[in-house]
Design a protein around this motif. Structure first.
Motif, PDB file in Angstrom:
ATOM      1  N   VAL A  61     -13.691   2.850  30.047  1.00 55.36           N
ATOM      2  CA  VAL A  61     -13.834   4.429  30.289  1.00 55.36           C
ATOM      3  C   VAL A  61     -12.186   4.942  30.273  1.00 55.36           C
ATOM      4  CG1 VAL A  61     -14.613   6.169  31.915  1.00 55.36           C
ATOM      5  CG2 VAL A  61     -16.185   4.172  31.375  1.00 55.36           C
ATOM      6  N   THR A  62     -12.126   6.141  29.979  1.00 57.03           N
ATOM      7  CA  THR A  62     -10.744   6.922  30.144  1.00 57.03           C
ATOM      8  C   THR A  62     -11.221   8.234  30.805  1.00 57.03           C
ATOM      9  OG1 THR A  62      -9.882   5.819  28.291  1.00 57.03           O
ATOM     10  CG2 THR A  62      -8.927   7.944  29.327  1.00 57.03           C
ATOM     11  N   GLU A  63     -10.392   8.424  32.168  1.00 58.23           N
ATOM     12  CA  GLU A  63     -11.014   9.745  32.615  1.00 58.23           C
ATOM     13  C   GLU A  63     -10.451  10.929  31.763  1.00 58.23           C
ATOM     14  OE1 GLU A  63     -12.734   9.806  35.354  1.00 58.23           O
ATOM     15  OE2 GLU A  63     -12.694   7.483  35.680  1.00 58.23           O
ATOM     16  N   ALA A  64     -11.055  12.007  31.936  1.00 52.30           N
ATOM     17  CA  ALA A  64     -11.104  12.992  30.995  1.00 52.30           C
ATOM     18  C   ALA A  64      -9.745  13.772  31.199  1.00 52.30           C
ATOM     19  CB  ALA A  64     -12.005  14.104  31.429  1.00 52.30           C
ATOM     20  N   ALA A  65      -9.098  13.686  32.419  1.00 54.40           N
ATOM     21  CA  ALA A  65      -7.625  14.100  32.376  1.00 54.40           C
ATOM     22  C   ALA A  65      -6.408  13.424  31.632  1.00 54.40           C
ATOM     23  CB  ALA A  65      -7.223  14.520  33.792  1.00 54.40           C
ATOM     24  N   HIS A  66      -6.983  12.194  31.294  1.00 49.61           N
ATOM     25  CA  HIS A  66      -5.809  11.332  30.844  1.00 49.61           C
ATOM     26  C   HIS A  66      -6.509  10.924  29.306  1.00 49.61           C
ATOM     27  CE1 HIS A  66      -4.126  10.548  34.812  1.00 49.61           C
ATOM     28  NE2 HIS A  66      -5.281  10.681  35.159  1.00 49.61           N
ATOM     29  N   ARG A  67      -7.318  11.462  28.698  1.00 50.32           N
ATOM     30  CA  ARG A  67      -7.708  11.142  27.233  1.00 50.32           C
ATOM     31  C   ARG A  67      -6.535  11.541  26.323  1.00 50.32           C
ATOM     32  NH1 ARG A  67     -13.803  12.728  28.188  1.00 50.32           N
ATOM     33  NH2 ARG A  67     -14.421  11.259  29.641  1.00 50.32           N
ATOM     34  N   ARG A  68      -6.678  11.012  25.085  1.00 48.55           N
ATOM     35  CA  ARG A  68      -6.040  11.179  23.843  1.00 48.55           C
ATOM     36  C   ARG A  68      -4.354  10.556  24.150  1.00 48.55           C
ATOM     37  NH1 ARG A  68      -8.611  13.820  20.275  1.00 48.55           N
ATOM     38  NH2 ARG A  68     -10.337  15.140  20.828  1.00 48.55           N
ATOM     39  N   ARG A  69      -4.138   9.640  25.031  1.00 49.74           N
ATOM     40  CA  ARG A  69      -2.830   9.159  24.951  1.00 49.74           C
ATOM     41  C   ARG A  69      -2.717   7.759  25.033  1.00 49.74           C
ATOM     42  NH1 ARG A  69      -1.772  12.219  31.111  1.00 49.74           N
ATOM     43  NH2 ARG A  69      -2.324  14.439  30.274  1.00 49.74           N
ATOM     44  N   GLY A  70      -4.116   6.959  24.208  1.00 46.69           N
ATOM     45  CA  GLY A  70      -4.141   5.774  23.759  1.00 46.69           C
ATOM     46  C   GLY A  70      -4.461   4.831  25.064  1.00 46.69           C
ATOM     47  N   LEU A  71      -4.883   5.292  26.014  1.00 44.58           N
ATOM     48  CA  LEU A  71      -5.229   4.494  27.349  1.00 44.58           C
ATOM     49  C   LEU A  71      -6.425   3.628  27.050  1.00 44.58           C
ATOM     50  CD1 LEU A  71      -4.582   6.911  30.333  1.00 44.58           C
ATOM     51  CD2 LEU A  71      -3.028   5.368  28.955  1.00 44.58           C
ATOM     52  N   GLY A  72      -7.279   3.901  26.353  1.00 43.96           N
ATOM     53  CA  GLY A  72      -8.387   3.022  25.992  1.00 43.96           C
ATOM     54  C   GLY A  72      -7.988   1.932  25.264  1.00 43.96           C
ATOM     55  N   SER A  73      -7.114   2.192  24.216  1.00 39.34           N
ATOM     56  CA  SER A  73      -6.351   1.034  23.599  1.00 39.34           C
ATOM     57  C   SER A  73      -5.464   0.065  24.359  1.00 39.34           C
ATOM     58  CB  SER A  73      -5.681   1.745  22.512  1.00 39.34           C
ATOM     59  OG  SER A  73      -6.443   2.122  21.295  1.00 39.34           O
ATOM     60  N   VAL A  74      -4.974   0.514  25.520  1.00 33.80           N
ATOM     61  CA  VAL A  74      -3.989  -0.470  26.364  1.00 33.80           C
ATOM     62  C   VAL A  74      -5.404  -1.113  27.156  1.00 33.80           C
ATOM     63  CG1 VAL A  74      -2.789  -0.436  28.387  1.00 33.80           C
ATOM     64  CG2 VAL A  74      -2.401   1.348  26.506  1.00 33.80           C
ATOM     65  N   VAL A  75      -6.284  -0.376  27.649  1.00 29.49           N
ATOM     66  CA  VAL A  75      -7.256  -1.371  28.354  1.00 29.49           C
ATOM     67  C   VAL A  75      -7.812  -2.546  27.315  1.00 29.49           C
ATOM     68  CG1 VAL A  75      -9.703  -1.317  29.395  1.00 29.49           C
ATOM     69  CG2 VAL A  75      -8.043   0.647  29.959  1.00 29.49           C
ATOM     70  N   MET A  76      -8.307  -2.256  26.209  1.00 28.45           N
ATOM     71  CA  MET A  76      -8.577  -3.235  25.318  1.00 28.45           C
ATOM     72  C   MET A  76      -7.556  -4.374  25.100  1.00 28.45           C
ATOM     73  SD  MET A  76     -11.801  -2.637  24.933  1.00 28.45           S
ATOM     74  CE  MET A  76     -12.086  -4.100  23.721  1.00 28.45           C
ATOM     75  N   SER A  77      -6.487  -3.862  24.770  1.00 25.73           N
ATOM     76  CA  SER A  77      -5.346  -4.706  24.519  1.00 25.73           C
ATOM     77  C   SER A  77      -4.945  -5.651  25.583  1.00 25.73           C
ATOM     78  CB  SER A  77      -4.051  -3.879  23.944  1.00 25.73           C
ATOM     79  OG  SER A  77      -2.886  -4.782  24.058  1.00 25.73           O
TER      80      SER A  77
END
Length: 221
Positions: A158-174
């Protein structure tokens, strides 16, 4: 990896991530196989997961007549027959058409943490948790994985709405993949909704099966 083995391994790791009791193997008179999982949640006390897609034909009536709310999930190369069985037997589809996916963890790309964020991770028992935290100490993205031998089964990304489109989901998976590798895992597995499937495909994950879930319609649905 055969599809039956894929389903068992995914469900085992997913159950660990959810901290569920082990699934119970069940089978019909025709020999087709499934897993019975107890979640004990409101509206989802139990869930059947087919090992053989053909098991849907005897599991639909079992799901309909269940005294407690029960879901029926069918992973298959093509879930169209399952959807027809749902409609004919009185179940409605829940959610989207999802996908079981896999990857060799050694091939998962590394994603750098954007400026202004840092990552923290922790392993408790068989559950690996990763959080991306902003400069104010707020969790911006998170995810976990159930570790089961050579498998790491990702869940709850999950990426919180205010922080989306910054590649954070990819960071979590990585980070999950890197940490899981350090703990002996070699294969990543997950069940992805359509939006997640786009991210995971871009990261090198492969779709292995479609995944659809049905349940008895509730009042007003």
């Amino acid at each position: 990896m055969e599809q039956a083995d894929l389903i068992r391994r995914w469900q085992h790791g997913w159950g660990l991530a959810r901290e569920l009791a082990p699934a119970e193997p069940i089978s019909g008179v025709d020999g087709t196989r499934a897993l019975e999982v107890t979640l004990d949640l409101p509206g989802r006390y139990r869930e059947f997961v087919t090992i053989d897609p053909e098991a849907v034909h005897w599991l639909v009536p079992e799901t309909v007549k269940a005294e407690r709310p029960t879901w029926l999930s069918v992973p298959a190369a093509d879930v169209a027959p399952a959807l027809r069985a749902f409609a004919d037997g009185g179940l409605r589809q829940i959610g989207t058409l999802d996908y079981l996916m896999s990857i060799s963890l050694a091939e998962h790309p590394v994603r750098p943490v954007p400026e202004g964020y840092h990552v923290r991770s922790a392993l408790a028992g068989s559950v690996l948790r990763v959080e991306v935290v902003d400069g104010n100490g707020e969790v911006a993205a998170r995810g976990l994985a159930g570790l089961a031998g050579e498998d790491a089964v990702a869940h709850g990304i999950v990426t919180e709405a205010a922080h989306r489109r910054r590649g954070l989901g990819s960071v979590v998976m990585s980070t999950l993949c890197r940490e899981a590798t350090a703990h002996g895992a070699t294969t990543g597995l997950l069940c992805a909704v359509p939006d997640g499937e786009k991210l995971y495909t871009a990261l090198g994950w492969t779709k292995r099966a479609q995944f659809v879930t049905g349940a008895v319609p509730t009042s007003g649905s």
